[in-house]
Design an enzyme around this catalytic site. Sequence first.
Site, PDB file in Angstrom:
ATOM      1  N   ASP A  20       0.854  -1.192   0.000  1.00  0.00           N
ATOM      2  CA  ASP A  20       0.000   0.000   0.000  1.00  0.00           C
ATOM      3  C   ASP A  20       0.889   1.240   0.000  1.00  0.00           C
ATOM      4  OD1 ASP A  20      -1.909   1.975   0.521  1.00  0.00           O
ATOM      5  OD2 ASP A  20      -3.056   0.684   1.857  1.00  0.00           O
ATOM      6  N   CYS A  60      -6.854   4.060  -1.768  1.00  0.00           N
ATOM      7  CA  CYS A  60      -6.879   2.641  -1.441  1.00  0.00           C
ATOM      8  C   CYS A  60      -8.180   1.929  -1.801  1.00  0.00           C
ATOM      9  CB  CYS A  60      -6.585   2.484   0.051  1.00  0.00           C
ATOM     10  SG  CYS A  60      -6.528   0.783   0.602  1.00  0.00           S
ATOM     11  N   HIS A 109     -10.129  -3.612   3.171  1.00  0.00           N
ATOM     12  CA  HIS A 109     -10.548  -2.212   3.039  1.00  0.00           C
ATOM     13  C   HIS A 109     -11.630  -2.038   1.983  1.00  0.00           C
ATOM     14  CE1 HIS A 109      -8.864   2.108   3.854  1.00  0.00           C
ATOM     15  NE2 HIS A 109      -9.959   1.839   4.532  1.00  0.00           N
ATOM     16  N   ASP A 279      -1.093  -0.466  -4.790  1.00  0.00           N
ATOM     17  CA  ASP A 279      -2.372   0.187  -5.081  1.00  0.00           C
ATOM     18  C   ASP A 279      -2.191   1.623  -5.568  1.00  0.00           C
ATOM     19  OD1 ASP A 279      -1.610   1.176  -2.606  1.00  0.00           O
ATOM     20  OD2 ASP A 279      -3.529   0.803  -1.617  1.00  0.00           O
TER      21      ASP A 279
END
Length: 452
Positions: A20, A60, A109, A279
């Site tokens: 991430d 994200c 998420h 991402d």
Amino acid sequence: MSTASSKTSKKPNVIWIFGDQHRGQALGCSGDPNVHTPNIDNMAASGVHFANAVSGIPLCCPYRGSLLTGRYPHLVVPGHEHRLPPEQPTIAHVLNDAGYHTAYFGKWHLDGHHEREGRAAHHTVPPNRRGGFQHWIGYENNNSQWDCWVHGGEGEEAFHYRLPGYETDELTNLLIAYLDEQSKRKDEGNDRPFFAVLSVQPPHDPYLAPERFRQNHNAAGVQLRPNVPNVPRVQEQARKELAGYYAMIENWDWNIGRILDALQGCGLADDTHVIFFSDHGDMHGSHGQFRKTCPWEEAIRVPMIISGEKSFYGRRTGKSNVLFNHVDVAPTTLGLCGIDKPDWMQGTDLSSQRLPGRPAVSLPDSAYLQLVVPTGHGNSVDRAWRGIVTDDGWKYVCMENTPWLMFNLKEDPYEQVNLAHNTVFAGERKRLNDRLRQWVADTGDRFDLPEL
């Protein structure tokens, strides 16, 4: 343990490994002098390194919704803390139907949990909202690398526990245990292929890493990118955070090495495609900005490497300049497995860039970029925008009804000369605006572009 000469699967396995906020520039093979990534660099050397990969939405939750579905964010997960519709098919459903075992480990998420409702690490994602994966051990969100909680199972077999160590290390342990299990099944004559996903939070802030990786980095030794302005508060924050960021990436690289070693030891290396990406990126002071949600290179450029699976035998290797967007990951993965993408996926299958035998496709002339719903967070762009990056090296971005940014990346890779309001380039601006308008229409998006 099985060996490389063991019976192989009829269809190849695939592993996604992604972090991430890992920007594409922050790799040894991308020329960053601050970081050593030997395992990722070896993947790039033995696979295809897509140097023009982008995150079509540098945020994200929307990215992850598009990653799993091959659909643009405005149709699936438009904003931060928005839920992936449970009725929306994902790549896991397609591969389940094709006989694959599907597994997911790590950050999800996608369940729409809001920070105001309490800590996301303690939120439980119900089985029907886990994207169709048959085996799922994950968490909704977590920003505390030594206090990471995971859950999975259902009914009497449900579990929720705290990982005993640093998040990236522990999640990698879970994937390696899964690979060992798949190897044993293969030895027993079960040649069912698998699709496994490892999603880790680092190098997302807070920028903390185990001591043995952190000791190699300090703020004073960081070399900043040329587009970090000479403003003391910006440079101080950038140096401090980058020291931890690079340590986290080197820990991630070490764990990727563990995964590659495990594949080799289990006799699965020749049967398994390994796709490494992120991402979105992280600004770290470039243009005076931090974090994400903006269209500059440090936020939208991501690593993208397809490696593994008989790396040098009938497989393309080297650097590819083909534009690779986030919606292309799922269709390309299916293509690597010899499966055509379903009609509801909007992305392009670029598997022929790795497998010469796959049908050739029309390569995209541009990649569509979006921020659909701004987060309102600090250090984030607080206006919606749309943009494109073209295969001839231009970037063009608009806020509603007005041009915002326009760069010739071939002559200005650090985006220091904004041409969006320069009449000398009015013709180029109109060409790019027209192409962006076509993207809005073709994807079913709604956005008021300027009339030029």
